[in-house]
Design an enzyme around this catalytic site. Structure first.
Site, PDB file in Angstrom:
ATOM      1  N   LYS A 103      53.481  -3.720  83.762  1.00  0.00           N
ATOM      2  CA  LYS A 103      52.193  -3.295  84.319  1.00  0.00           C
ATOM      3  C   LYS A 103      52.213  -3.440  85.849  1.00  0.00           C
ATOM      4  O   LYS A 103      52.576  -4.511  86.360  1.00  0.00           O
ATOM      5  CB  LYS A 103      51.085  -4.169  83.726  1.00  0.00           C
TER       6      LYS A 103
ATOM      7  N   ASN B 108      44.627  14.784  80.556  1.00  0.00           N
ATOM      8  CA  ASN B 108      43.520  15.703  80.844  1.00  0.00           C
ATOM      9  C   ASN B 108      42.515  15.652  79.702  1.00  0.00           C
ATOM     10  O   ASN B 108      42.689  14.891  78.759  1.00  0.00           O
ATOM     11  CB  ASN B 108      44.056  17.122  81.085  1.00  0.00           C
TER      12      ASN B 108
ATOM     13  N   LYS C 199      50.001  34.637  85.144  1.00  0.00           N
ATOM     14  CA  LYS C 199      50.751  33.778  84.213  1.00  0.00           C
ATOM     15  C   LYS C 199      51.399  34.604  83.103  1.00  0.00           C
ATOM     16  O   LYS C 199      52.515  34.325  82.676  1.00  0.00           O
ATOM     17  CB  LYS C 199      49.823  32.713  83.604  1.00  0.00           C
TER      18      LYS C 199
ATOM     19  N   PHE D 263      47.838  30.247  76.668  1.00  0.00           N
ATOM     20  CA  PHE D 263      46.442  30.046  77.041  1.00  0.00           C
ATOM     21  C   PHE D 263      46.437  29.795  78.551  1.00  0.00           C
ATOM     22  O   PHE D 263      47.444  29.340  79.104  1.00  0.00           O
ATOM     23  CB  PHE D 263      45.848  28.823  76.340  1.00  0.00           C
TER      24      PHE D 263
ATOM     25  N   ASP E 254      51.268  19.219  84.346  1.00  0.00           N
ATOM     26  CA  ASP E 254      52.220  19.895  85.240  1.00  0.00           C
ATOM     27  C   ASP E 254      53.063  18.876  86.009  1.00  0.00           C
ATOM     28  O   ASP E 254      54.143  19.196  86.488  1.00  0.00           O
ATOM     29  CB  ASP E 254      51.470  20.776  86.242  1.00  0.00           C
TER      30      ASP E 254
ATOM     31  N   LYS F 241      55.403  34.229  83.063  1.00  0.00           N
ATOM     32  CA  LYS F 241      55.971  33.465  81.946  1.00  0.00           C
ATOM     33  C   LYS F 241      56.524  34.391  80.852  1.00  0.00           C
ATOM     34  O   LYS F 241      56.881  33.933  79.779  1.00  0.00           O
ATOM     35  CB  LYS F 241      54.913  32.506  81.382  1.00  0.00           C
TER      36      LYS F 241
HETATM   37  O1  PMT Z   1      41.663  21.210  73.476  1.00  0.00           O
HETATM   38  P1  PMT Z   1      40.250  21.685  73.717  1.00  0.00           P
HETATM   39  O2  PMT Z   1      39.341  20.537  74.142  1.00  0.00           O
HETATM   40  O3  PMT Z   1      39.695  22.445  72.549  1.00  0.00           O
HETATM   41  O4  PMT Z   1      40.262  22.685  74.971  1.00  0.00           O
HETATM   42  C1  PMT Z   1      40.884  23.919  74.845  1.00  0.00           C
HETATM   43  C2  PMT Z   1      41.724  24.240  76.107  1.00  0.00           C
HETATM   44  C3  PMT Z   1      40.806  24.415  77.296  1.00  0.00           C
HETATM   45  C4  PMT Z   1      42.743  23.139  76.378  1.00  0.00           C
HETATM   46  C5  PMT Z   1      42.491  25.586  75.771  1.00  0.00           C
HETATM   47  O5  PMT Z   1      41.559  26.598  75.515  1.00  0.00           O
HETATM   48  C6  PMT Z   1      43.390  26.000  76.920  1.00  0.00           C
HETATM   49  O6  PMT Z   1      43.000  26.654  77.863  1.00  0.00           O
HETATM   50  N1  PMT Z   1      44.695  25.609  76.851  1.00  0.00           N
HETATM   51  C7  PMT Z   1      45.677  25.803  77.933  1.00  0.00           C
HETATM   52  C8  PMT Z   1      45.515  24.742  78.983  1.00  0.00           C
HETATM   53  C9  PMT Z   1      46.530  24.840  80.093  1.00  0.00           C
HETATM   54  O7  PMT Z   1      47.349  23.999  80.209  1.00  0.00           O
HETATM   55  O8  PMT Z   1      46.428  25.920  80.840  1.00  0.00           O
HETATM   56  P2  PMT Z   1      47.403  26.195  82.117  1.00  0.00           P
HETATM   57  O9  PMT Z   1      46.774  27.367  82.734  1.00  0.00           O
HETATM   58  O10 PMT Z   1      47.598  24.952  82.918  1.00  0.00           O
HETATM   59  O11 PMT Z   1      48.794  26.584  81.462  1.00  0.00           O
HETATM   60  C10 PMT Z   1      49.112  27.914  81.077  1.00  0.00           C
HETATM   61  C11 PMT Z   1      49.977  27.890  79.851  1.00  0.00           C
HETATM   62  O12 PMT Z   1      51.226  27.265  80.149  1.00  0.00           O
HETATM   63  C12 PMT Z   1      49.399  27.155  78.671  1.00  0.00           C
HETATM   64  O13 PMT Z   1      49.690  27.908  77.500  1.00  0.00           O
HETATM   65  C13 PMT Z   1      50.152  25.844  78.656  1.00  0.00           C
HETATM   66  O14 PMT Z   1      50.307  25.321  77.352  1.00  0.00           O
HETATM   67  C14 PMT Z   1      51.497  26.235  79.241  1.00  0.00           C
HETATM   68  N2  PMT Z   1      52.181  25.148  79.973  1.00  0.00           N
HETATM   69  C15 PMT Z   1      51.641  24.605  81.097  1.00  0.00           C
HETATM   70  C16 PMT Z   1      52.329  23.627  81.790  1.00  0.00           C
HETATM   71  C17 PMT Z   1      53.581  23.203  81.305  1.00  0.00           C
HETATM   72  N3  PMT Z   1      54.256  22.242  81.925  1.00  0.00           N
HETATM   73  N4  PMT Z   1      54.093  23.740  80.196  1.00  0.00           N
HETATM   74  C18 PMT Z   1      53.420  24.715  79.527  1.00  0.00           C
HETATM   75  O15 PMT Z   1      53.896  25.205  78.501  1.00  0.00           O
END
Ligand code: PMT
Length: 405
Positions: A290, A211, A338, A324, A280, A342
């Site tokens: 490849k 991403n 979330k 986040f 995810d 979580k």
């Molecule tokens: O890195 P930058 O370019 O500065 O951008 C910042 C950002 C947009 C990445 C940051 O501000 C941000 O939003 N980070 C969280 C991104 C994210 O994965 O969001 P989510 O809504 O998909 O996941 C929610 C939370 O679950 C997050 O804390 C994530 O780390 C966590 N997660 C998600 C999926 C997974 N398999 N395991 C996780 O722990």
């Protein structure tokens, strides 16, 4: 302001050495104890005696001249320092440090010290912009060294441009600021673990799913935690950003690696911040070779990765768990969901379609949601500033509870 602080000044050979004498005087007047180490070339410009008089301490320049037989001088000095300042720093010493060369007293100490090291370059404008010097400075930034950039003006070589050693008054001001920040450290004694950047999920040896996360938000969170005094561990996906000074880095590639790294740090963590954009889904099978193009379309079968944050929420004990959420619509509602599902203490939600924030940008605009149902909005600001505001707000909310964590 900096009483009882030990500053080791490493002086390397350039015309700006005369300014380093004034720097010793300014730092001493501000209350610091200063010891000076010189390279042989620095001694060509100013006699060690000048530094000895100003610092009221012995001056060191010969690795093999052991003044006190009970200690090894270069290790003793490296351990003694609360802060090491290299001023002026020549292209030569920058190059040696970037490549791990320790062939004199200054460079040996620089490799031996655990104190923060600040480098104040001074050189000819063309030397400063030479690709090799630029490369070495970048390398040192990545290694966590801090630079006091040279100023612009008339240079001793006759050129006008960037390369003048920053004024001793300004360097002293920065040093005082550094120690003031160190004193104001509400997270001292706490361990903060932060994740940053994207993950990469391999398809085959040449392709992956990922991403747009640049890591800027997570690295800013790590720098803020470190400044507030925490023992800070940064688990970073693949990004090219300088590691904030003093922060321990663990580099990972995939969600699975991030999960393992997080588990290895989780049990004794006090605060965990999951800023990383974790994939995810990952390809169900990784091709050893490849994948070859075929006629027509193809389908890639995906499977879920572990939701790291969710599993941390399940095994939460003393940890303050902060997530986040990157959303593109109904930001608050999805964030709240979330937070709940979580088992988090806080979630920081950002609308990644907002041009003032999200992936890759230097600024962000977020809302902090707490498990108590509060929603605190933060307007657009640089990610570094935002990170500090977020920690300060959370610490205010948690002030009575944090010492139990
Ligand atoms: O890195 P930058 O370019 O500065 O951008 C910042 C950002 C947009 C990445 C940051 O501000 C941000 O939003 N980070 C969280 C991104 C994210 O994965 O969001 P989510 O809504 O998909 O996941 C929610 C939370 O679950 C997050 O804390 C994530 O780390 C966590 N997660 C998600 C999926 C997974 N398999 N395991 C996780 O722990």
């Amino acid at each position: 302001m900096i009483e009882n602080k030990n500053i080791l000044l490493c002086v390397t050979g350039g015309i700006a050495v005369y300014k380093a004498v004034a720097l010793v005087s300014k730092l001493s007047q501000a209350g610091a104890t200063v010891k000076v180490v010189m390279t042989d070339s620095a001694k060509e410009f100013v006699q060690p005696l000048s530094f000895q008089v100003m610092s009221k301490n012995d001056v060191y320049f010969d690795t093999f001249d052991e003044k006190d037989s009970r200690v090894i001088a270069h290790i003793d000095l490296a351990d003694w320092a609360d802060l090491v300042v290299v001023a002026p720093a020549t292209a030569n010493v920058i190059g040696k440090l970037a490549n791990g060369i320790a062939d004199d007293m200054v460079t040996t100490i620089l490799l031996a010290t655990e104190a923060d090291v600040w480098i104040a370059p001074a050189m000819n404008v063309h030397m400063y912009s030479h690709p090799a010097v630029v490369r070495n400075i970048e390398r040192l930034y990545l290694d966590g060294y801090r630079f006091i950039e040279p100023s612009e003006g008339f240079l001793a070589c006759g050129y006008v441009g960037k390369g003048r050693l920053e004024e001793p008054e300004r360097i002293t001001e920065l040093v005082c600021q550094y120690f003031n920040e160190m004193n104001d450290q509400p997270l001292k004694g706490k361990k903060v673990v932060i994740t940053a950047g994207p993950t990469r999920e391999r398809i085959d040896p040449v392709r992956y799913i990922s991403n747009f996360s640049s890591g800027k938000m997570g690295y800013a969170m790590a720098a803020a935690a470190q400044k507030l005094g925490a023992e800070t561990v940064l688990i970073s996906g693949p990004v090219e950003l300088p590691i904030p000074t003093g922060v321990q880095i663990i580099r990972v590639e995939s969600a699975a690696e991030m999960y393992d790294a997080m588990l290895s740090q989780y049990d004794d963590a006090n605060i965990v911040v999951k800023s990383a954009a974790v994939a995810d889904y990952r390809p169900k099978s990784v091709h050893a070779q490849k994948m070859k193009k075929k006629e027509g379309d193809d389908v890639l079968e995906l499977e879920r990765t572990t939701d790291i944050l969710k599993s941390l929420g399940k095994r939460k004990e003393q940890q303050l768990l902060i997530g986040f959420a990157a959303e593109t619509m109904d930001v608050i509602a999805y964030g709240e969901k979330k937070l709940e599902s979580k088992n988090l203490d806080y979630i920081i939600v950002n609308d990644v379609t907002d041009p003032s924030g999200g992936f890759g940008s230097d600024t962000n605009v977020v809302t902090l949601l707490s498990r108590e149902g509060e929603a605190i909005p933060f307007s657009a600001m640089p990610k570094e500033q935002l990170a500090t505001c977020l920690f300060e707000t959370i610490l205010q909310q948690e002030s009575s509870k944090l010492h139990d964590r």
